[in-house]
Structures are given as structure tokens and as C-alpha cells.
Scaffold this motif. Structure first.
Motif, PDB file in Angstrom:
ATOM      1  N   TYR A  69       0.796  -1.236   0.013  1.00 55.46           N
ATOM      2  CA  TYR A  69      -0.082   0.053   0.028  1.00 55.46           C
ATOM      3  C   TYR A  69       1.029   1.325  -0.074  1.00 55.46           C
ATOM      4  O   TYR A  69       2.126   1.259   0.366  1.00 55.46           O
ATOM      5  CB  TYR A  69      -1.037   0.028   1.190  1.00 55.46           C
ATOM      6  CG  TYR A  69      -0.137   0.225   2.630  1.00 55.46           C
ATOM      7  CD1 TYR A  69      -0.073   1.278   3.131  1.00 55.46           C
ATOM      8  CD2 TYR A  69      -0.034  -1.032   3.100  1.00 55.46           C
ATOM      9  CE1 TYR A  69       0.611   1.403   4.330  1.00 55.46           C
ATOM     10  CE2 TYR A  69       0.743  -1.113   4.478  1.00 55.46           C
ATOM     11  CZ  TYR A  69       0.983   0.424   4.941  1.00 55.46           C
ATOM     12  OH  TYR A  69       1.683   0.331   6.358  1.00 55.46           O
ATOM     13  N   ARG A  90      -1.218   9.097  -6.402  1.00 50.26           N
ATOM     14  CA  ARG A  90      -2.235   8.360  -7.379  1.00 50.26           C
ATOM     15  C   ARG A  90      -1.795   7.738  -8.523  1.00 50.26           C
ATOM     16  O   ARG A  90      -2.144   6.607  -8.780  1.00 50.26           O
ATOM     17  CB  ARG A  90      -3.146   9.593  -7.689  1.00 50.26           C
ATOM     18  CG  ARG A  90      -4.156   9.906  -6.568  1.00 50.26           C
ATOM     19  CD  ARG A  90      -4.993  11.295  -7.034  1.00 50.26           C
ATOM     20  NE  ARG A  90      -5.676  10.986  -8.356  1.00 50.26           N
ATOM     21  CZ  ARG A  90      -7.135  10.785  -8.496  1.00 50.26           C
ATOM     22  NH1 ARG A  90      -7.739  10.877  -7.165  1.00 50.26           N
ATOM     23  NH2 ARG A  90      -7.674  10.388  -9.648  1.00 50.26           N
ATOM     24  N   ALA A  93       0.180   4.444  -7.064  1.00 44.58           N
ATOM     25  CA  ALA A  93      -1.189   3.326  -6.895  1.00 44.58           C
ATOM     26  C   ALA A  93      -1.745   2.633  -7.986  1.00 44.58           C
ATOM     27  O   ALA A  93      -2.045   1.585  -8.100  1.00 44.58           O
ATOM     28  CB  ALA A  93      -1.745   3.980  -5.755  1.00 44.58           C
ATOM     29  N   GLN A  94      -1.959   3.708  -8.915  1.00 47.07           N
ATOM     30  CA  GLN A  94      -2.729   3.076 -10.087  1.00 47.07           C
ATOM     31  C   GLN A  94      -1.633   2.085 -10.954  1.00 47.07           C
ATOM     32  O   GLN A  94      -2.145   0.984 -11.210  1.00 47.07           O
ATOM     33  CB  GLN A  94      -3.108   4.271 -11.036  1.00 47.07           C
ATOM     34  CG  GLN A  94      -3.887   3.863 -12.314  1.00 47.07           C
ATOM     35  CD  GLN A  94      -4.079   4.693 -13.199  1.00 47.07           C
ATOM     36  OE1 GLN A  94      -3.583   6.038 -13.244  1.00 47.07           O
ATOM     37  NE2 GLN A  94      -5.083   4.538 -14.166  1.00 47.07           N
ATOM     38  N   LEU A 100      -4.165   3.190  -1.633  1.00 46.21           N
ATOM     39  CA  LEU A 100      -3.678   4.643  -1.424  1.00 46.21           C
ATOM     40  C   LEU A 100      -4.390   5.083  -0.303  1.00 46.21           C
ATOM     41  O   LEU A 100      -5.597   5.609  -0.594  1.00 46.21           O
ATOM     42  CB  LEU A 100      -3.559   5.267  -2.663  1.00 46.21           C
ATOM     43  CG  LEU A 100      -3.340   6.894  -2.407  1.00 46.21           C
ATOM     44  CD1 LEU A 100      -1.792   6.804  -1.719  1.00 46.21           C
ATOM     45  CD2 LEU A 100      -3.280   7.422  -3.800  1.00 46.21           C
ATOM     46  N   HIS A 201      -9.221   2.632  -2.981  1.00 41.47           N
ATOM     47  CA  HIS A 201      -8.929   2.590  -4.281  1.00 41.47           C
ATOM     48  C   HIS A 201      -8.207   4.012  -4.750  1.00 41.47           C
ATOM     49  O   HIS A 201      -8.653   5.074  -4.212  1.00 41.47           O
ATOM     50  CB  HIS A 201      -9.951   2.598  -5.300  1.00 41.47           C
ATOM     51  CG  HIS A 201      -9.842   2.251  -6.723  1.00 41.47           C
ATOM     52  ND1 HIS A 201      -9.486   3.189  -7.456  1.00 41.47           N
ATOM     53  CD2 HIS A 201      -9.316   1.078  -7.215  1.00 41.47           C
ATOM     54  CE1 HIS A 201      -9.204   2.668  -8.891  1.00 41.47           C
ATOM     55  NE2 HIS A 201      -9.076   1.419  -8.601  1.00 41.47           N
ATOM     56  N   TRP A 202      -7.188   4.082  -5.297  1.00 41.20           N
ATOM     57  CA  TRP A 202      -6.240   5.324  -5.926  1.00 41.20           C
ATOM     58  C   TRP A 202      -7.193   6.326  -6.396  1.00 41.20           C
ATOM     59  O   TRP A 202      -6.976   7.576  -6.076  1.00 41.20           O
ATOM     60  CB  TRP A 202      -5.558   4.842  -6.763  1.00 41.20           C
ATOM     61  CG  TRP A 202      -5.853   4.544  -8.170  1.00 41.20           C
ATOM     62  CD1 TRP A 202      -5.920   3.318  -8.634  1.00 41.20           C
ATOM     63  CD2 TRP A 202      -6.053   5.634  -9.268  1.00 41.20           C
ATOM     64  NE1 TRP A 202      -6.279   3.286 -10.026  1.00 41.20           N
ATOM     65  CE2 TRP A 202      -6.501   4.827 -10.353  1.00 41.20           C
ATOM     66  CE3 TRP A 202      -6.255   6.778  -9.258  1.00 41.20           C
ATOM     67  CZ2 TRP A 202      -6.979   5.334 -11.291  1.00 41.20           C
ATOM     68  CZ3 TRP A 202      -6.741   7.248 -10.713  1.00 41.20           C
ATOM     69  CH2 TRP A 202      -6.969   6.728 -11.704  1.00 41.20           C
TER      70      TRP A 202
END
Length: 219
Positions: A69, A90, A93-94, A100, A201-202
Motif C-alpha cells: 500500500y 495516485r 498506486a494506479q 492508497l 482505491h487510488w
């Protein structure tokens, strides 16, 4: 007030924190509850140009796939610095397809003070804002963890002082100018959410800019 459940010491997840809210870049790496590494850079205006190089130096490319994470400071802070950190987190993380966590800048600072506080103590933190306002948040310490009593928002100084008087808060802690040093606390707070089963979720990650430059009054 809801008291969170005990933390699990069996967790071995790997998390990375990115703190850019004040222009001082702070990165931290943590395995489970155990800190692995942390570092700060006083980048300020060079934040955008040097952030990715600092990330690469801090965490070798072969280790990125090991991350479970990410965590990022969502503000308040410098508008530009918060935005840079949020966009970077972002994007990472994507690409990595991992959760995130967005954590308050004030909460990160408050977490850095927890061990110096007594159990049950009220902890108030502030940060300067524009047009005579301030950002303020109020927490209570329960078993060395932060319980939010009043989350980040803009206050007129007189309203904040009245809240402090009503709650019987004896000491108010003002944030320093540079907060990248609290990246480990950012990661601690994110890890607590991770243990509770949160997997944000991001795309849900949003910055908290506070008062927009175009706002004439506080919300």
C-alpha cells in the motif's frame, strides 16, 4: 467516541509514505509496525523536478513490486506541494494496483506527539491559514492512538479559542514550517487503517486544500 480494536502484530505488509505538504519531501518505509527507513529533503521549489529521483534513490526499482500500500499527506499545506504529492501517489498506486491512503497533515503531526501525552489526554493542533483563519483539529489519546474529536477545518481564531475553553484544552500545538519529517507517522496512521481492513482505491484519493485562493469566506 469509538475506540479502535487492538492492532495485530502479525501483519507484515510493506507500506510507503509520501509527504510533500510543506515542500519538505518526507519518505518512509514500514514493514508491519516496524519502521524500515525514512529520509527528508528540503526541496521546496525543486519538489516537482526532484521528487521522482528521490523516490528512485529511496526505494530501488526492484522493490516497488513488494509494496502492499501507499500513503500520502492530503493537506492542509502548500497548495502546489500537496497537489504534487497527491498526483504522484495516485499515479504510483494506479500503476502498482495497490491501495492508497490519504492522511491529514495535522493528524500526522499530532501522531508525532502521542508518546509525550498521557492516555486520555486531549491533543489540539493548528496550522496557519489565510485571511486571518487557522486550520485546527482536536484529538484524544487512547492507548497511544489518535481518536478524532474534531477533524481538520478552518477556524476563526476566536471560535477556536472558544472550543479550546469549552473542552478544557490546556495546550495547543502549532505545526512547524517543515512537516516531511512526520512521514513515519503518516505511515503509522495508514497502517492502522490497513489493519482494520480498509483498502481505498487510488481514484478515491483527494487532497484537502482548505481555503481556495478564490474563496471569499470560509465554508
Amino acid at each position: 467516541m469509538t475506540v479502535p480494536p487492538p492492532l495485530s502484530l502479525a501483519d507484515h505488509s510493506l507500506g510507503l509514505a509520501i509527504h510533500t505538504a510543506t515542500g519538505q519531501l518526507g519518505l518512509a518505509l514500514q514493514r508491519g509496525e516496524n519502521p524500515v527507513a525514512q529520509q527528508t529533503w528540503p526541496l521546496d521549489r525543486e519538489l516537482l523536478n526532484r521528487l521522482h529521483n528521490c523516490l528512485g534513490d529511496f526505494l530501488p526499482s526492484q522493490q516497488w513490486s513488494e509494496l502492499d500500500y501507499l500513503a500520502v499527506a492530503q493537506g492542509p499545506g502548500s497548495f502546489t506541494s500537496v497537489r504534487i504529492g497527491m498526483v504522484t501517489a495516485r499515479t504510483l498506486a494506479q500503476q502498482l494496483q495497490i491501495p492508497l491512503f490519504t492522511i491529514s497533515t495535522l493528524a500526522c503531526f499530532a501522531q508525532s506527539l502521542v508518546k509525550a501525552c498521557d492516555d486520555g489526554e486531549l491533543l489540539a493542533v493548528t496550522m496557519p491559514a489565510t485571511r486571518g483563519y487557522l486550520y485546527g483539529a482536536l484529538y484524544q489519546i487512547v492507548g497511544e492512538r489518535l481518536i478524532i474529536l474534531d477533524c481538520d477545518r478552518l477556524w476563526l481564531p476566536e471560535d477556536w479559542q472558544q472550543l479550546m475553553a469549552d473542552k478544557g484544552v490546556k495546550q495547543i500545538h502549532a505545526t512547524p514550517d517543515q512537516l516531511g519529517i512526520t512521514a513515519p507517522q503518516l505511515l503509522t496512521l495508514a497502517w492502522q487503517h490497513w489493519l482494520l481492513g480498509d483498502r481505498p482505491h487510488w481514484s478515491a484519493a483527494q487532497p484537502f486544500y482548505g481555503m481556495s485562493p478564490t474563496d471569499s469566506v470560509a465554508n
